[in-house]
Scaffold this active site. Structure first.
Site, PDB file in Angstrom:
ATOM      1  CG  ASN A 193      -6.665  -0.907   1.669  1.00  0.00           C
ATOM      2  OD1 ASN A 193      -5.947  -0.312   1.132  1.00  0.00           O
ATOM      3  ND2 ASN A 193      -5.758  -0.922   2.329  1.00  0.00           N
TER       4      ASN A 193
ATOM      5  CB  CYS B  97      -0.782  -0.149   0.839  1.00  0.00           C
ATOM      6  SG  CYS B  97      -2.011  -1.855   1.320  1.00  0.00           S
TER       7      CYS B  97
ATOM      8  CG  HIS C 212      -2.803   3.649   2.939  1.00  0.00           C
ATOM      9  ND1 HIS C 212      -3.202   3.123   1.095  1.00  0.00           N
ATOM     10  CD2 HIS C 212      -3.353   1.789   3.793  1.00  0.00           C
ATOM     11  CE1 HIS C 212      -3.957   1.774   1.910  1.00  0.00           C
ATOM     12  NE2 HIS C 212      -3.612   1.332   2.729  1.00  0.00           N
TER      13      HIS C 212
HETATM   14  O1  UT7 Z   1      -3.671  -1.714   3.658  1.00  0.00           O
HETATM   15  C1  UT7 Z   1      -2.572  -1.510   4.449  1.00  0.00           C
HETATM   16  C2  UT7 Z   1      -3.320  -1.634   5.998  1.00  0.00           C
HETATM   17  N1  UT7 Z   1      -4.373  -1.714   6.178  1.00  0.00           N
HETATM   18  C3  UT7 Z   1      -4.938  -1.772   7.441  1.00  0.00           C
HETATM   19  O2  UT7 Z   1      -4.190  -0.795   8.151  1.00  0.00           O
HETATM   20  C4  UT7 Z   1      -6.328  -2.260   7.836  1.00  0.00           C
HETATM   21  C5  UT7 Z   1      -5.428  -2.127   9.632  1.00  0.00           C
HETATM   22  N2  UT7 Z   1      -6.943  -3.319  10.071  1.00  0.00           N
HETATM   23  C6  UT7 Z   1      -8.659  -2.273  10.541  1.00  0.00           C
HETATM   24  O3  UT7 Z   1      -8.319  -1.691   9.647  1.00  0.00           O
HETATM   25  C7  UT7 Z   1      -9.166  -3.157  11.466  1.00  0.00           C
HETATM   26  O4  UT7 Z   1      -7.723  -3.925  12.498  1.00  0.00           O
HETATM   27  C8  UT7 Z   1     -10.545  -4.360  10.806  1.00  0.00           C
HETATM   28  C9  UT7 Z   1     -11.086  -3.220  10.128  1.00  0.00           C
HETATM   29  C10 UT7 Z   1      -9.174  -5.318   9.474  1.00  0.00           C
HETATM   30  C11 UT7 Z   1     -11.213  -4.895  11.976  1.00  0.00           C
HETATM   31  O5  UT7 Z   1     -11.208  -4.381  13.207  1.00  0.00           O
HETATM   32  P1  UT7 Z   1     -11.392  -4.520  14.480  1.00  0.00           P
HETATM   33  O6  UT7 Z   1     -12.052  -3.840  15.497  1.00  0.00           O
HETATM   34  O7  UT7 Z   1      -9.876  -4.317  14.928  1.00  0.00           O
HETATM   35  O8  UT7 Z   1     -11.218  -5.949  14.553  1.00  0.00           O
HETATM   36  P2  UT7 Z   1     -11.502  -7.379  15.104  1.00  0.00           P
HETATM   37  O9  UT7 Z   1     -10.454  -7.730  13.713  1.00  0.00           O
HETATM   38  O10 UT7 Z   1     -10.765  -7.265  16.013  1.00  0.00           O
HETATM   39  O11 UT7 Z   1     -12.987  -8.215  15.403  1.00  0.00           O
HETATM   40  C12 UT7 Z   1     -13.793  -7.757  16.482  1.00  0.00           C
HETATM   41  C13 UT7 Z   1     -14.828  -8.681  15.466  1.00  0.00           C
HETATM   42  C14 UT7 Z   1     -13.717 -10.355  15.684  1.00  0.00           C
HETATM   43  O12 UT7 Z   1     -14.926 -10.964  16.368  1.00  0.00           O
HETATM   44  P3  UT7 Z   1     -15.182 -11.374  17.373  1.00  0.00           P
HETATM   45  O13 UT7 Z   1     -13.424 -12.265  17.090  1.00  0.00           O
HETATM   46  O14 UT7 Z   1     -14.870 -10.684  18.569  1.00  0.00           O
HETATM   47  O15 UT7 Z   1     -16.405 -12.976  17.919  1.00  0.00           O
HETATM   48  C15 UT7 Z   1     -14.570  -9.899  13.933  1.00  0.00           C
HETATM   49  O16 UT7 Z   1     -14.778 -11.647  13.636  1.00  0.00           O
HETATM   50  O17 UT7 Z   1     -15.108  -9.009  14.576  1.00  0.00           O
HETATM   51  C16 UT7 Z   1     -16.011  -9.452  14.180  1.00  0.00           C
HETATM   52  N3  UT7 Z   1     -15.117  -9.267  12.663  1.00  0.00           N
HETATM   53  C17 UT7 Z   1     -16.637  -9.085  11.185  1.00  0.00           C
HETATM   54  N4  UT7 Z   1     -17.666  -9.249  12.125  1.00  0.00           N
HETATM   55  C18 UT7 Z   1     -18.640  -8.992  11.292  1.00  0.00           C
HETATM   56  C19 UT7 Z   1     -14.546  -9.471  11.673  1.00  0.00           C
HETATM   57  N5  UT7 Z   1     -14.514  -8.883  10.623  1.00  0.00           N
HETATM   58  C20 UT7 Z   1     -16.071  -8.314  10.723  1.00  0.00           C
HETATM   59  C21 UT7 Z   1     -17.100  -7.992   9.193  1.00  0.00           C
HETATM   60  N6  UT7 Z   1     -18.219  -8.407   9.488  1.00  0.00           N
HETATM   61  N7  UT7 Z   1     -16.628  -8.656   8.868  1.00  0.00           N
END
Ligand code: UT7
Length: 341
Positions: free
Chosen positions: A298, A128, A268
């Site tokens: 993204n 990215c 970004h």
């Molecule tokens: O371009 C390169 C750089 N990329 C980035 O910088 C991306 C960086 N990361 C992020 O943007 C975020 O970490 C995400 C958007 C990917 C995830 O958000 P988060 O607040 O960190 O969520 P998480 O991964 O901690 O997940 C929280 C919960 C999980 O459920 P449990 O384990 O708490 O029951 C996930 O399974 O949300 C769940 N989850 C979803 N639920 C509904 C993850 N993806 C989804 C989804 N819909 N699409």
């Protein structure tokens, strides 16, 4: 995470020769994939995607539309704005992590599609962060008098490496391309400085393990999903905010300016919460921060390139404005650039 920057320079200026962005252009595929459609594909909701990422929809390239096609269309628009013909282009750099194929380079395929047959051409991979890395490389060729006209492109067909059954990643990404034409101009405008950084110790946070020499394609590797993008979202998030803030501050320090002098910050476009956290730590006003994430998700190397084009075409950036680009991606890699438009 502590972020250090090697080889600091106050200003990029080789014996008085500067490098300007004289044209920008972008292209996104027609097909819009909405959060509502994703609700039917995986266990997710518009509410979750919107509140956790800020993304409402993304563009998906057609089956017969490849990264080189998106790149070529963005390049044609940048060339039109710059008034540059294909014959004038000396160098094409394509930043991408989704090349049409491992080789030949996507840049060579773009060269053929544009008919820019005088140009030399190569790909550059910094995930990215690729567009800022490619701008910096292109700038070096202009400032050193090696080339007069450089075409820099960030282009991705991320839909080709996303696991459409993995809700953790498939809601995040989209396809698109952005391009810039670099030339020397007799004025004080141009790329004032850029900084780049990398931390390979964190390479595993965001990767696609299959398809390279470490794990060539086999029926097993494909069955195990190794040819899909994978990410530790939480760790990536934390590293992104720290690295982007450090890179932005370092770029401004080298130009001896502070955030109040910047008209437009183009971060970004990965996650609205990352953009807001970066904005907060840099003390930006909401008006300074450019966001188009809700429309495209993204788009990796294309992200700030598309955003720069939209900021220019919408009149948010006008002649003389200072613009701060700041990026972060797999590698890990990061970077920032200050441009006087
Ligand atoms: O371009 C390169 C750089 N990329 C980035 O910088 C991306 C960086 N990361 C992020 O943007 C975020 O970490 C995400 C958007 C990917 C995830 O958000 P988060 O607040 O960190 O969520 P998480 O991964 O901690 O997940 C929280 C919960 C999980 O459920 P449990 O384990 O708490 O029951 C996930 O399974 O949300 C769940 N989850 C979803 N639920 C509904 C993850 N993806 C989804 C989804 N819909 N699409």
């Amino acid at each position: 995470m502590s972020v250090s920057f090697k080889n600091p320079r106050a200003n990029h200026n080789f014996q008085g020769r500067t490098c300007s962005i004289v044209g920008v252009g972008s292209y996104v595929p027609e097909r819009i994939l909405t959060n509502a459609e994703l609700e039917k594909m995986v266990d997710t909701s518009d509410d979750w995607i919107t509140s956790r990422t800020g993304i409402k929809e993304r563009r998906i390239a057609a089956a017969n539309e490849f990264t080189s096609d998106l790149a070529t269309k963005a390049a044609e628009r940048a060339m039109k704005m710059a008034g540059v013909t294909a014959e004038q282009i000396d160098l094409i750099i394509v930043a991408t992590l989704t090349p049409d194929m491992p080789f030949p380079s996507t840049a060579c395929l773009v060269q053929r599609k544009l008919g820019a047959l005088r140009a030399t051409a190569f790909d550059m991979e910094a995930a990215c962060s690729g567009f800022i890395y490619a701008l910096e490389i292109g700038q070096q060729f202009v400032m050193s008098h090696t080339y007069e006209t450089v075409l820099v492109i960030g282009a991705e067909k991320l839909s080709s490496i996303v696991n459409w059954k993995d809700r953790n990643t498939c809601v995040l990404f989209g396809d698109g391309a952005g391009a810039a034409i670099l030339q020397h101009r007799e004025n004080s405008h141009g790329l004032l400085t850029s900084v780049m950084g990398a931390d390979g110790n964190k390479a595993d946070l965001l990767s696609m393990p299959g398809g390279g020499s470490a794990c060539p394609a086999t029926p097993e590797s494909v069955a195990n999903g190794l040819h899909y993008l994978r990410m530790d979202g939480k760790e990536t998030f934390k590293n992104a905010v720290n690295a982007m803030v450090s890179a932005a501050n370092e770029a401004m320090r080298r130009c001896e300016i502070d955030i109040t002098k910047i008209k437009c910050v183009i971060p970004h476009q990965a996650n609205q919460r990352i953009i807001s956290a970066v904005g907060e730590r840099l003390n930006t006003t909401p008006e300074q921060l450019f966001v188009n994430l809700h429309k495209y998700g993204n788009t990796s190397a294309a992200s700030v390139a598309i955003a720069l084009d939209e900021a220019v075409s919408s009149g948010k950036i006008t002649s003389g404005d200072l613009v701060l680009l700041v990026v972060f991606g797999a590698g890990l890699t990061w970077g920032a650039a200050v441009i006087k438009w």
